[in-house]
Design a protein around this motif. Structure first.
Motif, PDB file in Angstrom:
ATOM      1  N   GLU A  93       0.833  -1.206   0.000  1.00 23.98           N
ATOM      2  CA  GLU A  93       0.000   0.000   0.000  1.00 23.98           C
ATOM      3  C   GLU A  93       0.868   1.255   0.000  1.00 23.98           C
ATOM      4  N   GLN A  94       1.955   1.217   0.721  1.00 19.62           N
ATOM      5  CA  GLN A  94       2.861   2.362   0.710  1.00 19.62           C
ATOM      6  C   GLN A  94       3.450   2.580  -0.677  1.00 19.62           C
ATOM      7  N   ARG A  95       3.807   1.495  -1.352  1.00 15.10           N
ATOM      8  CA  ARG A  95       4.331   1.631  -2.711  1.00 15.10           C
ATOM      9  C   ARG A  95       3.262   2.175  -3.657  1.00 15.10           C
ATOM     10  N   LEU A  96       2.005   1.828  -3.408  1.00 13.25           N
ATOM     11  CA  LEU A  96       0.907   2.318  -4.243  1.00 13.25           C
ATOM     12  C   LEU A  96       0.728   3.827  -4.072  1.00 13.25           C
ATOM     13  N   LEU A  97       0.934   4.313  -2.852  1.00 12.99           N
ATOM     14  CA  LEU A  97       0.789   5.742  -2.581  1.00 12.99           C
ATOM     15  C   LEU A  97       1.952   6.568  -3.127  1.00 12.99           C
ATOM     16  N   ALA A  98       3.139   6.029  -3.045  1.00 10.49           N
ATOM     17  CA  ALA A  98       4.341   6.802  -3.398  1.00 10.49           C
ATOM     18  C   ALA A  98       4.367   7.107  -4.893  1.00 10.49           C
ATOM     19  N   TRP A  99       4.801   8.306  -5.217  1.00  4.82           N
ATOM     20  CA  TRP A  99       4.955   8.700  -6.613  1.00  4.82           C
ATOM     21  C   TRP A  99       6.111   7.916  -7.249  1.00  4.82           C
ATOM     22  N   ASP A 100       5.865   7.325  -8.412  1.00  7.57           N
ATOM     23  CA  ASP A 100       6.939   6.640  -9.131  1.00  7.57           C
ATOM     24  C   ASP A 100       8.001   7.638  -9.592  1.00  7.57           C
ATOM     25  N   ARG A 101       7.515   8.771 -10.095  1.00  8.05           N
ATOM     26  CA  ARG A 101       8.427   9.830 -10.559  1.00  8.05           C
ATOM     27  C   ARG A 101       7.948  11.138  -9.936  1.00  8.05           C
ATOM     28  N   PRO A 102       8.477  11.478  -8.763  1.00  5.39           N
ATOM     29  CA  PRO A 102       8.036  12.693  -8.076  1.00  5.39           C
ATOM     30  C   PRO A 102       8.192  13.927  -8.955  1.00  5.39           C
ATOM     31  N   PRO A 103       7.246  14.852  -8.861  1.00  4.59           N
ATOM     32  CA  PRO A 103       7.367  16.115  -9.612  1.00  4.59           C
ATOM     33  C   PRO A 103       8.633  16.853  -9.209  1.00  4.59           C
ATOM     34  N   ARG A 104       9.113  17.685 -10.110  1.00  6.86           N
ATOM     35  CA  ARG A 104      10.336  18.433  -9.821  1.00  6.86           C
ATOM     36  C   ARG A 104      10.166  19.388  -8.652  1.00  6.86           C
ATOM     37  N   SER A 105       8.988  19.973  -8.575  1.00  5.81           N
ATOM     38  CA  SER A 105       8.767  20.982  -7.536  1.00  5.81           C
ATOM     39  C   SER A 105       7.327  20.925  -7.075  1.00  5.81           C
ATOM     40  N   LEU A 106       7.050  21.624  -5.999  1.00 11.11           N
ATOM     41  CA  LEU A 106       5.695  21.689  -5.470  1.00 11.11           C
ATOM     42  C   LEU A 106       4.739  22.276  -6.494  1.00 11.11           C
ATOM     43  N   GLY A 107       5.172  23.279  -7.225  1.00 12.20           N
ATOM     44  CA  GLY A 107       4.313  23.944  -8.197  1.00 12.20           C
ATOM     45  C   GLY A 107       3.944  23.078  -9.375  1.00 12.20           C
ATOM     46  N   SER A 108       4.749  22.070  -9.671  1.00 13.23           N
ATOM     47  CA  SER A 108       4.467  21.208 -10.818  1.00 13.23           C
ATOM     48  C   SER A 108       3.679  19.961 -10.433  1.00 13.23           C
ATOM     49  N   ALA A 109       3.335  19.816  -9.167  1.00 10.96           N
ATOM     50  CA  ALA A 109       2.580  18.645  -8.715  1.00 10.96           C
ATOM     51  C   ALA A 109       1.183  18.654  -9.336  1.00 10.96           C
ATOM     52  N   ARG A 110       0.753  17.487  -9.810  1.00 13.17           N
ATOM     53  CA  ARG A 110      -0.563  17.347 -10.430  1.00 13.17           C
ATOM     54  C   ARG A 110      -1.495  16.656  -9.438  1.00 13.17           C
ATOM     55  N   TRP A 111      -2.248  17.473  -8.717  1.00 10.56           N
ATOM     56  CA  TRP A 111      -3.097  16.964  -7.648  1.00 10.56           C
ATOM     57  C   TRP A 111      -4.395  16.385  -8.212  1.00 10.56           C
ATOM     58  N   THR A 112      -4.911  15.354  -7.547  1.00 13.78           N
ATOM     59  CA  THR A 112      -6.189  14.741  -7.897  1.00 13.78           C
ATOM     60  C   THR A 112      -7.245  15.139  -6.862  1.00 13.78           C
ATOM     61  N   THR A 113      -8.480  14.765  -7.134  1.00 12.28           N
ATOM     62  CA  THR A 113      -9.548  15.047  -6.165  1.00 12.28           C
ATOM     63  C   THR A 113      -9.268  14.367  -4.831  1.00 12.28           C
ATOM     64  N   ALA A 114      -8.807  13.118  -4.879  1.00 15.70           N
ATOM     65  CA  ALA A 114      -8.481  12.411  -3.633  1.00 15.70           C
ATOM     66  C   ALA A 114      -7.378  13.124  -2.868  1.00 15.70           C
ATOM     67  N   ASP A 115      -6.417  13.724  -3.581  1.00 13.67           N
ATOM     68  CA  ASP A 115      -5.356  14.491  -2.927  1.00 13.67           C
ATOM     69  C   ASP A 115      -5.936  15.710  -2.210  1.00 13.67           C
ATOM     70  N   LEU A 116      -6.880  16.387  -2.860  1.00 14.60           N
ATOM     71  CA  LEU A 116      -7.475  17.577  -2.255  1.00 14.60           C
ATOM     72  C   LEU A 116      -8.183  17.234  -0.949  1.00 14.60           C
ATOM     73  N   VAL A 117      -8.807  16.059  -0.905  1.00 15.10           N
ATOM     74  CA  VAL A 117      -9.463  15.635   0.333  1.00 15.10           C
ATOM     75  C   VAL A 117      -8.424  15.408   1.421  1.00 15.10           C
ATOM     76  N   LEU A 118      -7.263  14.856   1.058  1.00 12.13           N
ATOM     77  CA  LEU A 118      -6.185  14.680   2.033  1.00 12.13           C
ATOM     78  C   LEU A 118      -5.634  16.026   2.482  1.00 12.13           C
ATOM     79  N   LEU A 119      -5.506  16.977   1.561  1.00 11.68           N
ATOM     80  CA  LEU A 119      -5.052  18.324   1.927  1.00 11.68           C
ATOM     81  C   LEU A 119      -6.030  18.968   2.895  1.00 11.68           C
ATOM     82  N   ASP A 120      -7.311  18.693   2.692  1.00  8.90           N
ATOM     83  CA  ASP A 120      -8.323  19.238   3.595  1.00  8.90           C
ATOM     84  C   ASP A 120      -8.183  18.645   4.995  1.00  8.90           C
ATOM     85  N   GLU A 121      -7.856  17.369   5.060  1.00  4.92           N
ATOM     86  CA  GLU A 121      -7.624  16.718   6.357  1.00  4.92           C
ATOM     87  C   GLU A 121      -6.420  17.352   7.054  1.00  4.92           C
ATOM     88  N   ILE A 122      -5.365  17.588   6.302  1.00  2.00           N
ATOM     89  CA  ILE A 122      -4.175  18.211   6.883  1.00  2.00           C
ATOM     90  C   ILE A 122      -4.510  19.620   7.378  1.00  2.00           C
TER      91      ILE A 122
END
Length: 687
Positions: free
Chosen positions: A406-435
């Motif tokens: 499950e941890q491997r499933l969550l981890a990005w295979d190829r992390p974005p270069r920077s925070l600004g280039s991250a391509r967030w999904t709807t599920a990510d936004l829900v996690l950001l809301d939790e944070i």
């Protein structure tokens, strides 16, 4: 003068009095307010009141009348309508359906007459009174309490075009009980197709806004729907009932402030991100930033240097973390705890300090810098970026919670270069809301109505639950219509994720919308998709028209295009383009449900209402709608053509999910259903 003529005269008088009430409000302004703030508040209040008093001549001002027994109120009668109308002396002419005196109109029976002797229902056509039916409770008592209302049945079956309309004239006793339940109680309505659960939820919102006006207007009411098309479909219900204070949004819009959605992801990844265990992973990730003080705090003040030893700073950190406070509040408390220790030392020297000294000391640079080093600032997107791109950090936060796979499933295979280039999904936004809520408490509203709740993930439910932390919810759904990979299978789990474990579950099984033949066909799927649910039953006398055919789609459409009322052509999502071509070739004008979500006004043809391909851009106002299967949930049409049911099933990730999607699509019809297939019907239908 006949009694019908008297009622028509009363209706005309009531409309006149409503106009007088509106004119009276229009004559007022904020010029007499004490200051500009009061003037703006008054102007806004008057504008809202004007909207509430808007009179649509197509909508009857009243739909019923109750006659009360003489021993209760000297034999008074009350007309029941969508809003209150009074005469110049303030005497009521029409009683709001939500007022306590209106309750017997919906619930009175021979066994419990509730003070009624008779009930009257009115028939209308385009706002004009056409007739009425009288129902004597005494007569019903001699007929086993059974009655049939032609007017009630005609209203339920009246052809529909445009967005969803209110059901205030046809609310049934079991529905009314739900509508009027207390505000403080969180309620789950498990409703089979055609039972009116969506309408019941909206009418409950309207009732609560009436019964708790100040509280709900001040703190807010939120209506959450599964998608924008659904929200457009229900948009007119509350305004038609005189309520304009509820915000409507999708879950994506609610959490959308954190970042734009720029990507999608596989179902297994989205399902894992929506798992309730992620809440603990994120909690660990946030609080892992709190350090252990190792150095002494030194605060110069004049010729003195005040010191807070590292062991005292550690005690302060331990005390704060034990309080279960929000992360950012904990950082503020640490600054004040350090400042307090300095303040005590200063006072012990006999130095007199004023009341502001504590805050002044907490804001000094040495204290702020020391506290920040121990309790650093956390930013939601930066934290989630680190969690998905730093395998070691993820392993520390997810230890004994998520498996290695499950941890491997969550981890990005190829992390974005920077925070600004991250391509967030709807599920990510829900996690950001939790944070974000772990950092600072989310603001709570007074009440939330959430429809199609069975399709929300645990983390989505948590996002809604914290927005009702000091309020309550009306949760609407049907476990048999669960079509997301992360869908709920038990309402107790849903209530747990909403942090409302003591919520009450009501079940609606009497179908007033879906015809009997149609609901019986759809119910054949229940043993495969929801064996524990009680099958719905159609209570309408009309059985509807059910046709199962292998005829060409163009031929089927030609047979329904001229029918009165709305027509919905439901197809697998990947068949929309071909269906559009078929409709255009047949010369039919149509709208595509959901197309407004992806196109601006020009692309949607909103300038003239019709594009070159015969596409009517007025969604839900067209006679014929082309509906992708994934957007059919919650919608209803007088006539439905369901094309390629096997394709609808096959398009889903699992067969069970596909059958639930098919169950949804089969139950959108109010009058007739044509199932068009290619000799490949799913065997579960038993046809």
């Amino acid at each position: 003068m006949s009694e019908l003529a008297q009622e028509r005269e009363f209706l005309a008088d009531a409309r006149s009095q409503l106009g007088r009430m509106r004119d009276r409000v229009a004559a007022l302004d904020g010029s007499n307010a004490g200051n500009w703030v009061s003037a703006e508040v008054l102007e806004a209040t008057l504008a809202r009141r004007m909207e509430q008093l808007t009179d649509d001549p197509e909508i009857p001002l009243f739909f019923g009348r109750i006659d009360l027994a003489p021993e209760n109120t000297v034999g008074e009668s009350f007309h029941i309508g969508r809003r209150h109308v009074s005469d110049p002396d303030g005497e009521p002419m029409v009683i709001d359906w939500r007022a306590p005196v209106s309750t017997p109109f919906y619930r009175a029976s021979p066994k419990e007459p509730m003070g009624l002797t008779a009930r009257r229902r009115y028939g209308f056509a385009r706002g004009q009174l056409t007739g009425f039916e009288d129902e004597s409770l005494a007569d019903l008592a001699g007929a086993d309490g059974l009655a049939h209302s032609e007017i009630l049945e005609a209203e339920i079956e009246r052809p529909r075009t445009g967005p969803m309309r209110d059901i205030v004239a046809t609310i049934q006793p079991e529905q009314d009980v739900i509508v009027r339940m207390p505000l403080e109680r969180t309620l789950v309505v498990q409703g089979a197709p055609g039972t009116g659960k969506t309408a019941v939820g909206l009418h409950r919102a309207a009732y609560l806004l009436y019964a708790h006006r100040d509280q709900l207007t001040r703190r807010g009411v939120l209506v959450v729907g599964p998608n924008k098309s659904f929200l457009r479909y229900i948009r007119d219900v509350l305004p038609a009932l005189g309520e304009i204070h509820a915000r409507q949004a999708t879950i994506e819009e609610i959490v959308g402030d954190h970042a734009p959605v720029r990507a999608t992801e596989p179902a297994d990844v989205a399902t894992l991100k929506g798992d309730g265990r992620m809440a603990e992973v994120l909690r660990r990730a946030v609080w892992s930033h709190v350090g252990t003080p190792q150095d002494t705090l030194v605060l110069p003040r004049g010729s003195f240097r005040w010191r807070v030893p590292a062991y005292e700073a550690r005690e302060a950190v331990e005390q704060i973390t034990a309080r279960d406070v929000r992360y950012n509040l904990g950082g503020a408390q640490l600054r004040h705890a350090l400042a307090h220790r300095v303040l005590v030392q200063i006072e012990e020297t006999g130095d007199a300090l004023d009341d502001k000294a504590w805050d002044v000391l907490a804001r000094t640079k040495p204290v702020r810098d020391y506290a920040t080093a121990v309790w650093p600032t956390v930013e939601p997107r930066r934290l989630l970026f680190r969690l998905f791109s730093d395998e070691q950090f993820l392993a520390e936060c997810a230890a004994e919670i998520l498996s290695d796979d499950e941890q491997r499933l969550l981890a990005w295979d190829r992390p974005p270069r920077s925070l600004g280039s991250a391509r967030w999904t709807t599920a990510d936004l829900v996690l950001l809301d939790e944070i974000a809520d772990l950092l600072d408490r989310t603001e709570s509203v007074a009440h939330i109505v959430v429809d199609e709740a069975q399709d929300l993930s645990a983390m989505m439910l948590r996002a809604l639950g914290r927005r009702a932390a000091t309020g309550s919810l009306t949760v609407l759904g049907d476990l048999a219509q669960a079509t997301t990979p992360w869908a709920a299978s038990d309402w107790a789990d849903v209530l747990g994720h909403l942090a409302k474990p003591d919520g009450h579950v009501e079940q609606l099984t009497a179908g007033f919308r879906v015809p009997g033949d149609v609901i019986e066909l759809a119910a054949r799927l229940l043993p495969s998709i929801a064996p524990r649910l009680e099958p719905p039953t159609a209570v309408r006398r009309a059985r509807g028209r059910l046709t199962i055919t292998t005829a060409p789609l163009g031929e089927v459409l030609a047979g329904v295009a001229g029918l009165e009322g709305s027509v919905g052509l439901i197809v697998p999502d990947d068949a929309v383009a071909q269906a559009r071509t078929t409709l255009t070739a047949a010369g039919l004008t149509f709208a595509v449900v959901g197309e407004q979500d992806d196109a601006g006004p020009e692309a949607a043809g909103l300038d003239d209402g019709l594009d070159d391909a015969g596409l009517d851009s007025s969604e839900f106002d067209a006679h014929l709608d082309l509906v992708p299967a994934t957007l059919a949930k919650g919608l209803e049409f007088d006539h439905v053509v369901l094309h390629d049911p096997a394709g609808i099933v096959a398009a889903e990730p699992t067969h069970a999910t596909g059958l639930r999607r098919l169950y949804v699509c089969l139950t959108r019809a109010v009058t007739s259903l044509v199932v068009r297939h290619d000799d490949n019907l799913p065997p579960e239908l038993g046809v």
